[in-house]
Design an enzyme around this catalytic site. Structure first.
Site, PDB file in Angstrom:
ATOM      1  N   GLY A 122      -6.751   4.581   2.935  1.00  0.00           N
ATOM      2  CA  GLY A 122      -7.119   5.769   2.172  1.00  0.00           C
ATOM      3  C   GLY A 122      -5.940   6.720   2.076  1.00  0.00           C
ATOM      4  O   GLY A 122      -5.055   6.715   2.936  1.00  0.00           O
TER       5      GLY A 122
ATOM      6  N   GLN B 102      -1.633  14.538   0.741  1.00  0.00           N
ATOM      7  CA  GLN B 102      -0.663  13.837   1.594  1.00  0.00           C
ATOM      8  C   GLN B 102       0.630  13.472   0.864  1.00  0.00           C
ATOM      9  O   GLN B 102       1.606  13.091   1.500  1.00  0.00           O
ATOM     10  CB  GLN B 102      -1.289  12.557   2.164  1.00  0.00           C
TER      11      GLN B 102
ATOM     12  N   CYS C 169      -3.994   8.103  10.779  1.00  0.00           N
ATOM     13  CA  CYS C 169      -3.708   8.802   9.526  1.00  0.00           C
ATOM     14  C   CYS C 169      -2.250   8.573   9.157  1.00  0.00           C
ATOM     15  O   CYS C 169      -1.379   8.642  10.018  1.00  0.00           O
ATOM     16  CB  CYS C 169      -3.983  10.294   9.713  1.00  0.00           C
ATOM     17  N   LEU C 170      -2.001   8.304   7.873  1.00  0.00           N
ATOM     18  CA  LEU C 170      -0.623   8.051   7.436  1.00  0.00           C
ATOM     19  C   LEU C 170       0.247   9.298   7.609  1.00  0.00           C
ATOM     20  O   LEU C 170       1.470   9.195   7.654  1.00  0.00           O
ATOM     21  CB  LEU C 170      -0.606   7.597   5.968  1.00  0.00           C
TER      22      LEU C 170
ATOM     23  N   HIS D  65     -12.891  11.153   5.960  1.00  0.00           N
ATOM     24  CA  HIS D  65     -11.524  11.463   6.407  1.00  0.00           C
ATOM     25  C   HIS D  65     -10.680  11.968   5.221  1.00  0.00           C
ATOM     26  O   HIS D  65      -9.957  12.958   5.345  1.00  0.00           O
ATOM     27  CB  HIS D  65     -10.922  10.192   7.030  1.00  0.00           C
ATOM     28  N   GLU D  66     -10.809  11.287   4.069  1.00  0.00           N
ATOM     29  CA  GLU D  66      -9.980  11.664   2.909  1.00  0.00           C
ATOM     30  C   GLU D  66     -10.424  12.989   2.302  1.00  0.00           C
ATOM     31  O   GLU D  66      -9.598  13.798   1.894  1.00  0.00           O
ATOM     32  CB  GLU D  66      -9.985  10.556   1.850  1.00  0.00           C
TER      33      GLU D  66
ATOM     34  N   HIS E 274      -9.016  15.807   4.121  1.00  0.00           N
ATOM     35  CA  HIS E 274      -7.634  16.126   3.741  1.00  0.00           C
ATOM     36  C   HIS E 274      -7.607  17.155   2.610  1.00  0.00           C
ATOM     37  O   HIS E 274      -6.762  18.046   2.597  1.00  0.00           O
ATOM     38  CB  HIS E 274      -6.899  14.870   3.258  1.00  0.00           C
TER      39      HIS E 274
HETATM   40 NI    NI Z   1      -5.385  10.731   6.829  1.00  0.00          NI
END
Ligand code: NI
Length: 176
Positions: free
Chosen positions: A46, A51, A98-99, A140-141, A144
Site C-alpha cells: 500500500g 508518502q 511502513c515504507l 493504514h493507508e 496516512h
Molecule cells: Ni505506511
C-alpha cells in the site's frame, strides 16, 4: 510511468492532513500509476500520496487476490477520496510496517472489518468491504492521508523506542 521518491520519518510532511481531490484529470491518473509502480518497486502492499510528498487524498494497494488454485493474483486498487463508513467493534492484532518507516515493525490492533467509500479513476462512486490483510492495509493507508502513522497506534513506550531508533539511524546516516 515513473518511480517517485518515498519520504521517510521524521519528514514532517507525513504529518500533514491531505486535501480532497475535486476533479479527476490525467494528472491524477498519472500520479496513481506512479504510486502503484513505486509501491511495487519497494515491495509494498500500500502507498498513500502523502508518502510521495503529494497533498491529495489518493491511495493505492495490492494485497493480492486468491485465485482458484490458492495462488495470489495481482489485485491493484486505486482510491480517490477514500472514506471509512464502517468499522467493526471486533479488533485484531497484526504486524505492520511502513515504507516511510523502513526496518521497523510492530503489532498493531485495529478493527477487523471495514467499509470504505471512494471514487475510482473515472470518478465513479465505489464501495469496498474488507477484512483480513486488505482491511488492515486500507486503514493504514487512510491513516496516512490524515497524518497518522502506525506507530501512533502503539503504546507510548513502544512508539518512543522506535522514534529513538530512527533518530539514531538518521544520525549515523548523516555521519557516513
Ligand atoms: Ni505506511
Amino acid at each position: 510511468m515513473a518511480l517517485r521518491k518515498i519520504i521517510k520519518m521524521p519528514n514532517s510532511f507525513l504529518r500533514k492532513k491531505a486535501s480532497a481531490v475535486d476533479k479527476i484529470d490525467n494528472d491524477i491518473k498519472h500520479i496513481l500509476d506512479d504510486m502503484l509502480e513505486t509501491m511495487y518497486n519497494a515491495n509494498g502492499i500500500g502507498l498513500a500520496a502523502t508518502q510521495i510528498g503529494i497533498d491529495k487524498r489518493l491511495i493505492v494497494m495490492d494485497c493480492g487476490l486468491k485465485a482458484d488454485d490458492d495462488h495470489l493474483e495481482p489485485n491493484p486498487i486505486k482510491m480517490i477520496n477514500p472514506e471509512i463508513t464502517f468499522l467493526s467493534k471486533n479488533f485484531k492484532e497484526r504486524e505492520e510496517g511502513c515504507l516511510s518507516i523502513p526496518g521497523h515493525h510492530a503489532i498493531v490492533k485495529r478493527p477487523d472489518k471495514v467499509v470504505v467509500n471512494y471514487r475510482d479513476e473515472n470518478f465513479n462512486q465505489k464501495k469496498l468491504e474488507a477484512d483480513d490483510l486488505l482491511g488492515i492495509c486500507v486503514q493504514h493507508e487512510i491513516d496516512h492521508l490524515n497524518g497518522i502513522l502506525f506507530i501512533d497506534h502503539l503504546s507510548r513506550i513502544k512508539k518512543e523506542m522506535i522514534l529513538k531508533k530512527i533518530k539514531k539511524e538518521n544520525l549515523n546516516q548523516n555521519r557516513s
